[in-house]
Motif scaffolding. Structure first.
Motif, PDB file in Angstrom:
ATOM      1  N   GLU A  46      -3.070   6.858   0.270  1.00 43.39           N
ATOM      2  CA  GLU A  46      -4.217   6.923   1.184  1.00 43.39           C
ATOM      3  C   GLU A  46      -5.386   7.583   0.458  1.00 43.39           C
ATOM      4  OE1 GLU A  46      -5.195   6.165   4.131  1.00 43.39           O
ATOM      5  OE2 GLU A  46      -3.365   5.284   4.964  1.00 43.39           O
ATOM      6  N   LYS A 106       0.846  -1.193   0.000  1.00 46.78           N
ATOM      7  CA  LYS A 106       0.000   0.000   0.000  1.00 46.78           C
ATOM      8  C   LYS A 106       0.884   1.245   0.000  1.00 46.78           C
ATOM      9  CE  LYS A 106      -3.726   2.304   2.307  1.00 46.78           C
ATOM     10  NZ  LYS A 106      -4.489   2.501   3.523  1.00 46.78           N
ATOM     11  N   GLN A 153     -13.533  11.302   4.779  1.00 46.01           N
ATOM     12  CA  GLN A 153     -12.965  10.354   3.831  1.00 46.01           C
ATOM     13  C   GLN A 153     -14.048   9.807   2.940  1.00 46.01           C
ATOM     14  OE1 GLN A 153     -11.549   7.520   6.938  1.00 46.01           O
ATOM     15  NE2 GLN A 153     -12.762   6.104   5.728  1.00 46.01           N
ATOM     16  N   ASN A 192      -8.062   8.365   1.739  1.00 47.24           N
ATOM     17  CA  ASN A 192      -8.638   9.367   2.650  1.00 47.24           C
ATOM     18  C   ASN A 192      -8.031  10.740   2.446  1.00 47.24           C
ATOM     19  OD1 ASN A 192     -10.000   7.230   3.649  1.00 47.24           O
ATOM     20  ND2 ASN A 192      -8.845   7.075   5.560  1.00 47.24           N
TER      21      ASN A 192
END
Lengths: 597, 195
Positions: free
Chosen positions: A172, A169, B42, A174
């Motif tokens: 992100e 990974k 988010q 987010n």
């Protein structure tokens, strides 16, 4: 026969042998011995990113007989930007989100499915992908197929079995980070960059170990020199790129942390100089009033050492970018004779409308020539290296500034050009778009867009929105150009048969004479083409040409995402220029493979 | 005749009724975050999975929670301002969509009902809609719901916006012919794809 003297006979034999030899030679010129290079291991074909194949079975003389050999549905109806790969007798195809990897067996009739691998990326990633949920392809190295998933991961899959070898990974969602680019493998390092220049992301390029997937270095595009991997060997050619911590000092306080400079385009590699070359995206937000300064190192070309990531030189194409002119386009590495001198150069059809020829050892700009209608800037000052903006076209807060050319997707977006050493020409798929723009205040809310502009794009002068241009990089001039109704959003492919291939958004896959631009063959596919054509030699020894159809990407978002054409600002203003696309194509996702009968 | 005149008078007077504004609605702070604020926003739902019921928010005791907002031109205009302020415009553009789906058309992936729209904003949706619940005042969310529904003409004409203060990019909300929602129990986009 008896009447002929011995000497006469000898002369005739000699002549026959000579004629046969000449005939053989001419046959050899037309049909060179089968090249060893029948595979396609990375989207750009080679480290120099030429997209040139020395296969010549399909050529100017016979391409009109090209027939569909087989096809394959990817099962995904979003923009198909990937290049298929061919390794030995297997073809690999990556889809847009959910990023399925298919392996097709070329040794069997009709290329049946060998296996498929599903990485199952997070669905929420779709909400932070700026411009459709595309993927630009995989790369083969050391028995592995390596590619990126929309939710910010890099995966390596065993090319023989389809089993996952590692998964790392890197981003992100987010924070608005996605990954859409195709990685490049150099010296056992997988090079991957992030997307999200419209989301207030901080851009980076990361190197992973090919065997394990462990991160070996990361070079940020903004911030202090230590984060950008700028050290004592960093020698930018121009003064405006020299200084300490420019990635901090050319921004308002802290703005570099959300300043863009993502790395979603192409990487090239020169093994002799041992340098990788790649560019960074636009700075964020688009509203440039909110980020006074040069905004380094956004819209910048970097040369780095692949082992350590250390920066060797950098050149900022668009300092304090005003128009979303990302600097991520392909860097085609050529050795050209310029003004009688052999130069190692990097040729770059840039988004801002200029084709740059740059000394790839030093970063010196040798020429920067407009290849489209430009109103946004006046020229590139070759003394200082700086792009000179046109004051009249600077966007403003709360005021509409009109007829800025090129529009945010630039003179050319991601769609990669090809270069033929036989013709000495660059084949550039690109667009002819202008825009009206109004700046509005952008609020930073993590994981949401950070843009601050209302945009309305439209066709540039002449009304044709797409162009396919043959360009002579030595003399910096256009040889010919084909007009297309819609932006040419597909990549280009050129072969030793002097045929150049590309696809259009209104569903034509075309073959042109690489020397004249004359159309030789075309085929109507099911959905618009925004993919990258490739060619390969099958296990049966025949040459094939492959292309994915399936409209989408930023240009085709109106169809791929069912956008509403009544809103000119939809898809960051691109919809206004594409209102008639739904009349020409629906969504799709099909691989087409062609061969001579 | 008298009756008719009377009726007309009553109707005319009723037309003069002033739109009532709720004094309790608080405008958002105009302070801008400094530097690089990290928000907890988010894409996709957070925390507890979205329930069938609307989220636990303080609803007006009487009537439907959205009613006062959908009948108020001021609330709709506030919704339009907040739509820009909270970056709804970044994904959905001025109704035509982009990263997110269009909001001015007749397709409603998760339902056009105000309660459903409210739920989409509060809880987020799995294909990338962030959850704003608990991060912005609920009254503002209802203002956004009212504005979003006005984009396709679902609100009474007299509360819809007539013009934009920005570059003209779409027909005004007021000019929209009400688009009867279809595909109410529609297929979410993810289900169109394999995997």
């Amino acid at each position: 026969m008896s009447g002929l003297s011995q000497s006469n006979r000898r002369v005739i034999v000699c002549r026959v042998v000579l004629i046969m030899a000449l005939a053989l030679a001419s046959v050899a010129a037309e049909n060179p011995a089968p090249s060893k290079d029948g595979q396609w291991l990375r989207p750009a074909k080679d480290f120099a990113s030429t997209r040139y194949s020395d296969l010549a079975e399909i050529n100017v003389g016979n391409v009109k007989q090209l027939k569909l050999a087989w096809s394959f549905s990817t099962g995904v109806n979003r923009g198909q930007e990937a290049a298929p790969l061919v390794v030995d007798a297997t073809m690999y195809v990556v889809t847009p989100f959910p990023n399925i990897l298919y392996a097709l067996d070329l040794a069997k009739p009709g290329a049946p499915l060998k296996w498929k691998y599903e990485p199952k990326p997070a669905a929420a990633a779709q909400g932070v992908a700026c411009c459709d949920v595309v993927n630009r392809g995989a790369v083969y190295a050391d028995g592995k197929i390596v590619y990126n998933t929309l939710d910010g991961q890099t995966v390596a899959v065993d090319a023989a079995t389809g089993k996952e070898v590692w998964k790392t990974k890197l981003g992100e969602i987010n924070r608005g980070e996605t990954i859409t680019m195709a990685p490049l493998v150099v010296k056992n390092k997988v090079l991957v960059g992030n997307s999200g220049g419209e989301m207030g992301v901080r851009g980076w390029l990361t190197a992973l170990d090919l065997a394990t997937g462990k991160i070996s270095w990361r070079a940020y595009s903004t911030g202090p020199d230590k984060d950008v991997l700028i050290g004592s060997n960093f020698k930018p050619f121009y003064e405006f790129d020299q200084g300490k911590d420019l990635g901090v000092s050319t921004w308002p306080p802290e703005a570099w942390k959300i300043g863009g400079g993502t790395v979603w385009g192409w990487i090239s590699y020169d093994p002799e100089l041992d340098l990788i070359y790649y560019g960074t995206s636009n700075p964020g937000p688009w509203n440039s009033d909110q980020r006074p300064g040069d905004n380094k190192w956004a819209a910048t070309l970097f040369a780095r050492k692949p082992d350590t990531g250390e920066a060797i030189w950098a050149y900022q194409f668009s300092p304090h970018d005003l128009y979303d002119y990302d600097g991520v386009n392909e860097n085609i590495l050529l050795d050209l004779t310029l003004k009688g001198q052999k130069r190692k150069v990097l040729v770059r059809p840039e988004r801002n409308g200029y084709i740059y020829v740059i000394d790839r050892a030093t970063g010196e700009v040798l020429s920067a020539t407009p290849y489209v209608h430009i109103t946004s800037t006046e020229r590139v000052d070759l003394k200082t290296g700086r792009l000179i903006y046109n004051e009249d076209k600077k966007p403003q807060l709360g005021k509409v500034v009109r007829d800025i050319c090129p529009a945010p997707p630039g003179a050319k977006d991601w769609q990669p050009a090809a270069f033929s050493p036989r013709t000495g020409l660059l084949y550039i798929p690109h667009q002819n778009l202008c825009m009206d723009i109004e700046h509005v205040e952008a609020n930073y809310i993590a994981g949401t867009p950070y843009v601050g502009a209302n945009v309305r794009m439209k066709a540039g002068p002449g009304g044709d929105r797409g162009l396919f241009t043959a360009w002579d990089p030595v003399n910096a001039r256009e040889l010919w150009s084909v007009k297309e109704h819609f932006p040419v959003w597909s990549g280009a492919l050129v072969t030793a048969g002097d045929v150049v291939f590309y696809g259009t958004m209104d569903r034509w896959f075309k073959a042109l004479n690489a020397r004249t631009g004359e159309i030789l063959w075309q085929f109507r596919v099911s959905s618009g083409i925004i993919g990258q054509p490739i060619t390969y030699r099958g296990p049966d020894g025949k040459q094939y040409v492959a292309i994915l159809s399936g409209v989408g990407g930023w240009a085709g978002a109106i169809v791929a995402a069912d956008l509403d054409a009544r809103d000119s600002s939809a898809a960051l203003g691109f919809v206004n220029a594409m209102k008639d696309l739904p009349d020409q194509t629906a969504k799709g996702g099909t691989l087409y493979v062609f061969a001579l009968p | 005749m008298k009756v008719l005149t009377c009726l007309m008078l009553v109707l005319a007077l009723a037309g003069c009724t002033r739109e009532r504004r709720k004094p309790t609605d608080v405008a958002p702070s105009s302070a801008r975050p400094e530097g690089s604020p990290e928000s907890a926003l988010q894409p996709g739902p957070t925390g507890t999975p979205p329930s069938a019921e609307p989220s636990a928010v303080a609803l007006p005791a009487e009537g439907m929670p959205h009613a006062p907002y959908e009948q108020s031109a001021w609330a709709v205009s506030e919704g339009k301002r907040l739509y820009q302020w909270y970056n709804c415009v970044g994904c959905h553009a001025n109704g035509g969509g982009g990263m997110g789906p269009p909001l001015m058309d007749d397709k409603w992936i998760y339902g056009s009902d105000p309660i459903k729209v409210h739920q989409s904003i509060v809880d987020g949706r799995p294909n990338g809609m962030p959850a704003f619940g608990g991060k912005i005042p609920d009254s503002q969310i209802w203002q956004l719901v009212a504005y979003v529904r006005s984009m396709s003409g679902l609100l009474p004409k007299d509360v819809r916006q007539t013009r934009s203060d920005h570059m003209s990019v779409r027909p005004s909300e007021q000019a929209m012919r009400p688009a009867k929602p279809k595909n109410e129990a529609g297929t979410p986009p993810s289900a169109e794809r394999p995997g």
